[in-house]
Design a protein around this motif. Structure first.
Motif, PDB file in Angstrom:
ATOM      1  N   ALA A  32       0.841  -1.204   0.000  1.00 44.12           N
ATOM      2  CA  ALA A  32       0.000   0.000   0.000  1.00 44.12           C
ATOM      3  C   ALA A  32       0.874   1.252   0.000  1.00 44.12           C
ATOM      4  O   ALA A  32       0.579   2.223  -0.702  1.00 44.12           O
ATOM      5  N   ALA A  33       1.960   1.219   0.766  1.00 50.72           N
ATOM      6  CA  ALA A  33       2.856   2.384   0.828  1.00 50.72           C
ATOM      7  C   ALA A  33       3.526   2.626  -0.526  1.00 50.72           C
ATOM      8  O   ALA A  33       3.619   3.773  -0.978  1.00 50.72           O
ATOM      9  N   ALA A  34       3.988   1.563  -1.181  1.00 51.02           N
ATOM     10  CA  ALA A  34       4.624   1.719  -2.490  1.00 51.02           C
ATOM     11  C   ALA A  34       3.623   2.231  -3.515  1.00 51.02           C
ATOM     12  O   ALA A  34       3.943   3.118  -4.319  1.00 51.02           O
ATOM     13  N   ASN A  35       2.412   1.696  -3.497  1.00 52.72           N
ATOM     14  CA  ASN A  35       1.381   2.156  -4.425  1.00 52.72           C
ATOM     15  C   ASN A  35       1.078   3.634  -4.199  1.00 52.72           C
ATOM     16  O   ASN A  35       0.906   4.394  -5.152  1.00 52.72           O
ATOM     17  N   HIS A  40       1.512   9.093  -6.057  1.00 55.13           N
ATOM     18  CA  HIS A  40       1.968  10.467  -5.828  1.00 55.13           C
ATOM     19  C   HIS A  40       2.833  10.946  -6.992  1.00 55.13           C
ATOM     20  O   HIS A  40       2.669  12.075  -7.461  1.00 55.13           O
ATOM     21  N   LEU A  41       3.757  10.108  -7.450  1.00 52.52           N
ATOM     22  CA  LEU A  41       4.641  10.522  -8.549  1.00 52.52           C
ATOM     23  C   LEU A  41       3.846  10.827  -9.813  1.00 52.52           C
ATOM     24  O   LEU A  41       4.112  11.824 -10.497  1.00 52.52           O
ATOM     25  N   ILE A  42       2.861  10.005 -10.114  1.00 50.20           N
ATOM     26  CA  ILE A  42       2.043  10.235 -11.316  1.00 50.20           C
ATOM     27  C   ILE A  42       1.233  11.527 -11.176  1.00 50.20           C
ATOM     28  O   ILE A  42       1.196  12.350 -12.094  1.00 50.20           O
ATOM     29  N   VAL A  43       0.612  11.724 -10.020  1.00 49.06           N
ATOM     30  CA  VAL A  43      -0.186  12.943  -9.791  1.00 49.06           C
ATOM     31  C   VAL A  43       0.720  14.178  -9.767  1.00 49.06           C
ATOM     32  O   VAL A  43       0.369  15.229 -10.310  1.00 49.06           O
ATOM     33  N   ASP A  79       3.104  -8.219 -12.971  1.00 44.93           N
ATOM     34  CA  ASP A  79       3.847  -8.377 -11.706  1.00 44.93           C
ATOM     35  C   ASP A  79       5.310  -7.955 -11.858  1.00 44.93           C
ATOM     36  O   ASP A  79       6.215  -8.620 -11.352  1.00 44.93           O
ATOM     37  N   TRP A  80       5.537  -6.843 -12.560  1.00 47.83           N
ATOM     38  CA  TRP A  80       6.891  -6.371 -12.800  1.00 47.83           C
ATOM     39  C   TRP A  80       7.225  -5.113 -12.003  1.00 47.83           C
ATOM     40  O   TRP A  80       8.231  -4.469 -12.274  1.00 47.83           O
ATOM     41  N   VAL A  81       6.384  -4.763 -11.048  1.00 50.71           N
ATOM     42  CA  VAL A  81       6.673  -3.578 -10.244  1.00 50.71           C
ATOM     43  C   VAL A  81       6.209  -3.831  -8.814  1.00 50.71           C
ATOM     44  O   VAL A  81       5.090  -4.267  -8.584  1.00 50.71           O
ATOM     45  N   ALA A  82       7.123  -3.584  -7.861  1.00 49.01           N
ATOM     46  CA  ALA A  82       6.785  -3.765  -6.445  1.00 49.01           C
ATOM     47  C   ALA A  82       7.065  -2.511  -5.637  1.00 49.01           C
ATOM     48  O   ALA A  82       6.494  -2.325  -4.575  1.00 49.01           O
ATOM     49  N   THR A  83       7.929  -1.649  -6.146  1.00 51.53           N
ATOM     50  CA  THR A  83       8.337  -0.458  -5.402  1.00 51.53           C
ATOM     51  C   THR A  83       8.277   0.768  -6.300  1.00 51.53           C
ATOM     52  O   THR A  83       8.200   0.654  -7.530  1.00 51.53           O
ATOM     53  N   ALA A  84       8.370   1.927  -5.681  1.00 50.33           N
ATOM     54  CA  ALA A  84       8.428   3.169  -6.456  1.00 50.33           C
ATOM     55  C   ALA A  84       9.700   3.199  -7.311  1.00 50.33           C
ATOM     56  O   ALA A  84       9.676   3.711  -8.432  1.00 50.33           O
ATOM     57  N   GLU A  85      10.761   2.617  -6.803  1.00 57.31           N
ATOM     58  CA  GLU A  85      12.003   2.554  -7.584  1.00 57.31           C
ATOM     59  C   GLU A  85      11.816   1.687  -8.830  1.00 57.31           C
ATOM     60  O   GLU A  85      12.313   2.030  -9.910  1.00 57.31           O
ATOM     61  N   ASP A  86      11.080   0.570  -8.685  1.00 54.41           N
ATOM     62  CA  ASP A  86      10.764  -0.258  -9.858  1.00 54.41           C
ATOM     63  C   ASP A  86       9.974   0.556 -10.883  1.00 54.41           C
ATOM     64  O   ASP A  86      10.237   0.483 -12.081  1.00 54.41           O
ATOM     65  N   PHE A  87       8.998   1.301 -10.393  1.00 49.19           N
ATOM     66  CA  PHE A  87       8.178   2.130 -11.286  1.00 49.19           C
ATOM     67  C   PHE A  87       9.051   3.120 -12.052  1.00 49.19           C
ATOM     68  O   PHE A  87       8.919   3.261 -13.271  1.00 49.19           O
ATOM     69  N   ILE A  88       9.951   3.789 -11.341  1.00 44.25           N
ATOM     70  CA  ILE A  88      10.813   4.775 -11.995  1.00 44.25           C
ATOM     71  C   ILE A  88      11.691   4.090 -13.046  1.00 44.25           C
ATOM     72  O   ILE A  88      11.796   4.559 -14.180  1.00 44.25           O
TER      73      ILE A  88
END
Length: 130
Positions: A32-35, A40-43, A79-88
């Protein structure tokens, strides 16, 4: 006809090859925290008023946020993203089609790599939440 088939193969490889490292790496779903950080980054990008360059063209912040949202949704399904760092790294840094790095350009500032811009905002966001 042979030339067409060679071009089709090359195009298919060019499209799929950048995704190969992702295929071998499945991640747990984001917490939930990573999501919340990713949202937040997208907004933040959407509301920034900055321009976003991908594949040589500049887009407004709304179009950029919509694009990253689509990439994030795709990464979630795989299932290729688990963290904000993965997203970036996997959605916000470069084009998965051309491998060209994304850029962000805000008012009266030089363009910078989007990965740097997003990481800076993620650090700011995390510090503010402490």
């Amino acid at each position: 006809m042979k030339r067409f088939i060679r071009q089709l193969r090359a195009c298919t490889l060019a499209t799929l090859l950048p995704l190969a490292p992702l295929a071998a790496t499945h991640a747990a779903p984001p917490t939930a925290a990573a999501n919340q950080e990713i949202e937040h980054l997208i907004v933040h990008l959407r509301n920034s008023g900055c321009e976003f360059q991908r594949n040589g063209s500049w887009f407004d912040s709304k179009q950029a946020a919509d694009h990253l949202r689509k990439k994030y949704d795709y990464l979630l399904r795989k299932d290729w993203v688990a963290t904000a760092e993965d997203f970036i790294t996997r959605a916000g840094s470069e084009s998965s089609m051309s491998s060209k790095p994304y850029q962000v350009r805000c008012a009266n500032q030089a363009a910078e790599p989007s990965a740097t811009w997003l990481r800076t905002e993620l650090e700011r966001y995390r510090s503010a939440r402490k």
